[in-house]
Motif scaffolding. Structure first.
Motif, PDB file in Angstrom:
ATOM      1  N   ILE A  51       1.101  -1.456  -0.129  1.00  0.00           N
ATOM      2  CA  ILE A  51      -0.204   0.012  -0.206  1.00  0.00           C
ATOM      3  C   ILE A  51       0.712   1.932   0.001  1.00  0.00           C
ATOM      4  O   ILE A  51       1.948   0.997   0.818  1.00  0.00           O
ATOM      5  N   GLY A  53       2.612   5.254   0.266  1.00  0.00           N
ATOM      6  CA  GLY A  53       2.782   5.946   1.614  1.00  0.00           C
ATOM      7  C   GLY A  53       2.032   6.506   1.832  1.00  0.00           C
ATOM      8  O   GLY A  53       1.468   7.249   2.887  1.00  0.00           O
ATOM      9  N   TYR A  54       0.860   7.026   1.169  1.00  0.00           N
ATOM     10  CA  TYR A  54       0.521   8.039   1.020  1.00  0.00           C
ATOM     11  C   TYR A  54      -1.339   8.024   1.403  1.00  0.00           C
ATOM     12  O   TYR A  54      -1.886   8.317   1.791  1.00  0.00           O
ATOM     13  N   VAL A  55      -1.282   6.674   1.739  1.00  0.00           N
ATOM     14  CA  VAL A  55      -2.684   5.509   2.166  1.00  0.00           C
ATOM     15  C   VAL A  55      -2.979   5.475   2.679  1.00  0.00           C
ATOM     16  O   VAL A  55      -1.841   4.889   3.160  1.00  0.00           O
ATOM     17  N   GLU A  56      -4.210   5.852   3.651  1.00  0.00           N
ATOM     18  CA  GLU A  56      -3.726   4.814   4.819  1.00  0.00           C
ATOM     19  C   GLU A  56      -5.186   3.950   4.757  1.00  0.00           C
ATOM     20  O   GLU A  56      -5.908   4.716   4.219  1.00  0.00           O
ATOM     21  N   LEU A  58      -8.429   2.730   7.064  1.00  0.00           N
ATOM     22  CA  LEU A  58      -9.318   2.190   8.709  1.00  0.00           C
ATOM     23  C   LEU A  58     -10.502   1.559   8.347  1.00  0.00           C
ATOM     24  O   LEU A  58     -10.679   1.561   7.703  1.00  0.00           O
ATOM     25  N   TYR A  65      -2.846   0.255   9.979  1.00  0.00           N
ATOM     26  CA  TYR A  65      -1.412   0.405  10.139  1.00  0.00           C
ATOM     27  C   TYR A  65      -1.430  -0.043  11.044  1.00  0.00           C
ATOM     28  O   TYR A  65      -1.148  -0.226  12.260  1.00  0.00           O
ATOM     29  N   ASN A  80     -12.408   2.028   5.093  1.00  0.00           N
ATOM     30  CA  ASN A  80     -12.466   3.695   4.211  1.00  0.00           C
ATOM     31  C   ASN A  80     -10.602   3.824   4.027  1.00  0.00           C
ATOM     32  O   ASN A  80      -9.836   3.897   5.497  1.00  0.00           O
ATOM     33  N   ILE A  82      -8.079   6.713   2.958  1.00  0.00           N
ATOM     34  CA  ILE A  82      -7.884   7.481   2.726  1.00  0.00           C
ATOM     35  C   ILE A  82      -7.036   8.201   2.152  1.00  0.00           C
ATOM     36  O   ILE A  82      -5.873   7.446   1.833  1.00  0.00           O
ATOM     37  N   VAL A  83      -6.024   9.248   1.922  1.00  0.00           N
ATOM     38  CA  VAL A  83      -5.362  10.159   1.039  1.00  0.00           C
ATOM     39  C   VAL A  83      -4.711  10.979   1.986  1.00  0.00           C
ATOM     40  O   VAL A  83      -5.185  11.940   1.646  1.00  0.00           O
ATOM     41  N   PHE A  84      -3.123  10.804   2.305  1.00  0.00           N
ATOM     42  CA  PHE A  84      -2.769  12.389   2.720  1.00  0.00           C
ATOM     43  C   PHE A  84      -2.620  13.011   1.136  1.00  0.00           C
ATOM     44  O   PHE A  84      -1.690  13.561   1.335  1.00  0.00           O
TER      45      PHE A  84
END
Lengths: 88, 647, 170
Positions: A51, A53-56, A58, A65, A80, A82-84
């Motif tokens: 995955i 680095g900018y995607v998390e 939830l 993570y 979810n 989400i994107v940083f």
């Protein structure tokens, strides 16, 4: 088994995507997501299949993570992506 | 103990030095760092003071928790009236200066006057000396620090320094410490230069007593874990802030060619991974560095891989360097970014401001408002890498017509250049905007329009608004420590609920700026990062002071209102084209052209923006139309009689 | 000392220079933030980006122990450390002078020398260093780790060579 996926617009050409998928882990759910929407794969995974680095991810508003793909999900869970995106 | 640090008043004209304790009552009202600086600036400056006059106080401080156990307790704050904007001048930086200042016995320095020849201030275990800086004047940021360490015979001396740009009164010169820790924005380095103050050297070995050492250690362990286990910080600790740039650019959220576009094409060479690769190749596998006590370590160490500065050691780049020396100037070369980064660090200048001004000049050149006669023959077209680097030098050296004009900052330069050059200047309150496009994101647009030091992302930006977090997560963050039951939306294109988020972040950032903690350890970047509830514990274990999260919030409000009072006194009105809480026309009139389908065509609706601003003023307890704090608000915060001259 | 005895193992390449080790050391031992009172110090060459943590090596044939005129310094083989008996110490600072690593400190207020005591087996510097620039490992592990690290560099060069030859179809 049904899990709700909410995908950041960034990963889906600017449109929020919500769909029901099946799976017992985050990884399995994402596999189905990619099968249905193959264009998401590139933005979600890096070249090594991790995955990005900018995607998390939830699950029920809680971060998965560092487990991410192996994180278990059950019927009725909401996942979810989400994107940083941030701009500073 | 942590509360025993003193304040020093240093007059460079007379050489008079006075020190005082800081009463606990003042701590309870303003904490320290930026918060207490705001009080000091309002109290030690007269209305309309010329930023370059001896009467403009330069205030240097360490936050209340600096040097103690609360993760990255490293931050130095500097405040004065800004020579760039004529409003609040304020900057905050990491590194190692602030802890050393505290170990040397001080928390706040109020520096007034002007030396008749270059000087530096040496602070050592409670002692303060003003010393001759003739051997330091003219030296670059790192050369000056190296030289003063040699002179003082101590390699552990830490410095706050103005580079050649500050000496030459470039109105957006930085104060710097170390190689790249920069107090950028608003030209505090130029204020140092105007006082002929080359640097402040500190060295200290005095105890900061920790109130509850065992508990503080255990608390810090958990606190750090909370910070470092967040995925955003894991990514940050590998790639630094450039990681944000990559995704944001591919989405269409980056300013390009002076905000004419919003996505840099052919950007492979300036993607975050590329800088990671260069650092790997030129420095090694372990190339990340941290500020004091920080486990996130977002600073990249590298050597310039090629070109005239090949082999030079530097740190960075950051998101803003990619913006300044790639997207805004239409360049796509890593080497240009790294060279620009290096030169700005050595000259001690704000690359964000400088890159944006060069981009502005490029648009003026392409539109024929500037000619090759004005540029001294430089072909100032977008994408001309060499021209960008040349201009960086000319602005910092002020050795050409255009270099000298741009060194005056955007508003003054527009006045000199004339024609309709002002139309193309992308600024708020005379300060250039961060190189991101806020048109698709009303929350971020409101943030830059209302930030107290001019266009800025570090005063009130709800960056997590772009993450598309579940509403429940937003609700949890934004309804504590003060209840909030209004609307909140995961949709970053929305206008409703955003004013509250901006208002909330404003208190959040003021709190950590006053404590001396880095913003990357707050909800700036991650929903699970520490918050008011956590900081009050950190304050208690380290200093023994007891606050509730609500009390900490109120302190932040008080400090933000002090900054507001200063800005209002210096001429801010909401719709003033130069000093207002407003956006330039491009935000409203020119829809975004590139990027994802939800970005293309986006612009900030004027009416909705104004409604959002009114709402924002209302949350503050300010008049909806004038943006002035009501009498009731000032009374509630106990600042109805400012200036009160208590310190 | 036996093979299970642990020692501080410093890998300076991993150090990010943050000095949290100094902070937690001083707080743990003295309840204060003051690097002067820390038993570990990150020496820096900032203009080259080099950070090197320095601490007591707990020498077997320790110069500090040998020079002490009142035999206040001795070895504690259970924890593999060199310790100072402050009741015997006369504050002559001979140990400070002879330590080849500058690892013996002196507190002018308490008028006592101080050195790393491995926090009685739970070194705080190690506990707080996420990067493991400072680690606490069995003494026999360090040479093995160093071998592996050195070999890794050769292995990487080898892999790059192989990639290159396959690209060039040699």
């Amino acid at each position: 088994m049904s899990v709700k996926l909410v995908v950041h617009p960034f990963l889906n050409d600017g449109k929020e995507l919500q769909l029901e998928v099946n799976g017992s882990t985050v990884g399995e759910c994402l596999k189905e997501l990619i099968r249905l929407h193959p264009h998401i794969e590139d933005k979600l995974f890096d070249k090594k299949g991790k995955i990005r680095g900018y995607v998390e991810i939830l699950v029920n508003s809680k971060s998965t993570y560092p487990e991410e793909l192996s994180y278990p999900v059950k019927d009725g869970d909401v996942v979810n992506l989400i994107v940083f995106l941030s701009g500073g | 103990m942590a509360l025993s640090r003193r304040i020093a008043y240093i007059d460079l004209s007379t050489g008079k030095i006075e020190t005082k304790p800081i009463p606990v009552e003042m701590r309870k009202k303003f904490l320290g760092g930026r918060g207490l600086d705001a009080y000091l600036l309002y109290n030690h400056s007269e209305k309309g003071v010329d930023p370059f006059s001896p009467e403009n106080p330069l205030i240097v401080s360490a936050g209340l928790l600096v040097g103690t156990l609360a993760s990255a307790t490293s931050r130095t704050h500097v405040m004065a009236k800004s020579p760039l904007t004529g409003l609040l001048g304020s900057c905050n930086m990491g590194g190692f200066f602030a802890p050393e200042l505290r170990w040397a016995g001080f928390d706040h320095l109020v520096i007034k006057g002007k030396a008749d020849k270059p000087v530096y201030i040496y602070i050592h275990n409670g002692e303060i000396e003003i010393r001759d800086a003739k051997n330091l004047w003219g030296k670059s940021v790192t050369e000056a620090q190296r030289a003063v360490r040699e002179e003082l015979g101590d390699p552990d001396v830490k410095c706050l320094v103005c580079g050649p740009a500050g000496e030459k009164l470039v109105r957006f010169a930085n104060v710097m410490t170390g190689v790249k820790n920069a107090g950028g924005r608003t030209g505090m380095g130029a204020v140092m230069g105007s006082k002929k103050l080359k640097l402040i050297a500190v060295r200290g070995t005095m105890d900061i007593k920790i109130a509850y050492p065992k508990e503080a250690l255990e608390f810090n362990k958990r606190f750090i874990e909370q910070i470092t286990t967040a995925k955003v910080n894991q990514t940050m600790s590998i790639l630094g802030t450039p990681f944000i740039w990559g995704a944001t650019n591919s989405w269409g959220g980056i300013r390009v060619n002076n905000f004419q576009y919003n996505q840099l094409l052919y950007a492979d060479d300036v993607e975050p991974e590329r800088f990671h690769e260069i650092a790997n190749e030129t420095f090694g596998k372990y190339h990340m560095a941290g500020c004091f006590a920080c486990q996130v370590h977002c600073r990249t160490r590298y050597r310039i891989p090629d070109g005239p500065y090949k082999g030079c050691y530097d740190e960075g780049p950051e998101y803003t360097t990619q913006g300044a020396f790639a997207s805004e100037v239409g360049c796509t070369s890593a080497l240009t970014v790294l060279t620009g980064n290096y030169l700005c660090n050595q000259y001690g200048v704000d690359w964000l401001e400088l890159g944006s001004l060069i981009a502005w000049a490029m648009e003026l050149y392409e539109k024929g408002i500037l000619t090759s006669k004005d540029t001294g023959g430089i072909d100032l077209r977008f994408g001309n890498d060499e021209a960008v680097i040349e201009m960086v030098k000319h602005v910092c050296e002020r050795d050409t017509y255009l270099g000298d004009v741009l060194a005056e900052g955007g508003l003054r330069a527009a006045e000199i250049i004339g024609k309709d050059s002002i139309k193309y200047l992308i600024h708020v309150k005379g300060m250039q905007n961060l190189h991101s496009d806020e048109r698709p994101t009303p929350a971020l647009a409101l943030n830059v329009a209302t930030a107290s030091r001019g266009s800025d992302h570090l005063r009130s930006r709800p960056a997590i608004d772009l993450y598309h977090l579940p509403e429940a997560v937003l609700r949890k963050i934004y309804s504590s420590p003060i209840p909030y039951e209004g609307p909140l939306s995961s949709d970053f294109r929305e206008y409703v609920g955003k004013a509250w988020q901006v208002f909330w972040q404003e208190q959040c950032y003021m709190a950590v700026d006053s404590l001396g903690i880095c913003k990357y350890h707050t909800t700036f970047l991650g929903a699970t990062l520490p918050n008011f509830e956590d900081w009050v514990k950190a304050i208690y274990f380290n200093t023994g002071l007891e606050f509730t999260p609500q009390e900490l919030w109120t302190i932040a409000e008080r400090c933000n209102n002090m900054e507001r009072l200063f800005n209002l006194r210096e001429g801010l009105t909401p719709d003033d084209p130069y000093k207002g809480d407003r956006l330039v026309d491009r935000y409203h009139d020119e829809p975004a052209k590139r990027g994802a389908p939800d970005v293309v065509g986006s612009y900030i609706d004027r009416e909705k923006f104004l409604k959002m601003r009114e709402e924002f003023y209302r949350y503050h307890g300010w008049d909806e139309k004038t943006g002035v704090p009501t009498e009731e608000t000032l009374k509630r915060l106990g600042i109805e009689n400012e200036p009160s001259h208590l310190l | 000392m036996h093979e299970k005895t642990k020692a501080l193992v410093i890998n300076y390449e991993k150090c990010t220079g943050c000095r949290l080790c100094e902070l937690v050391c001083a707080v743990f031992h003295h309840g204060v933030s003051n690097p002067q009172k820390a038993r570990i110090k990150v020496e820096k060459w900032e203009w080259e980006g080099l950070y090197i943590p320095m601490s007591c090596k707990q020498c077997i044939d320790a110069p500090c122990m040998n020079v002490c005129p009142v035999r206040a310094i001795s070895r504690d083989d259970t924890l593999g450390r060199v310790i100072v008996d402050h009741d015997l110490c006369i504050g002559c600072r001979s140990c400070v002078a002879v330590c080849p690593f500058g690892a013996m400190g002196f507190d002018p207020v308490e008028k006592k020398v101080f050195k790393c005591d491995l926090c009685d087996g739970d070194p705080q510097c190690v506990r707080f260093c996420d990067e493991k620039a400072v680690d606490y490992l069995e003494v026999t592990r360090e040479p093995l780790l160093r071998k592996r690290e050195a070999a890794e560099k050769i292995a990487q060069a080898h892999k790059r060579g192989m990639e290159l030859s396959s690209e060039l179809e040699i």
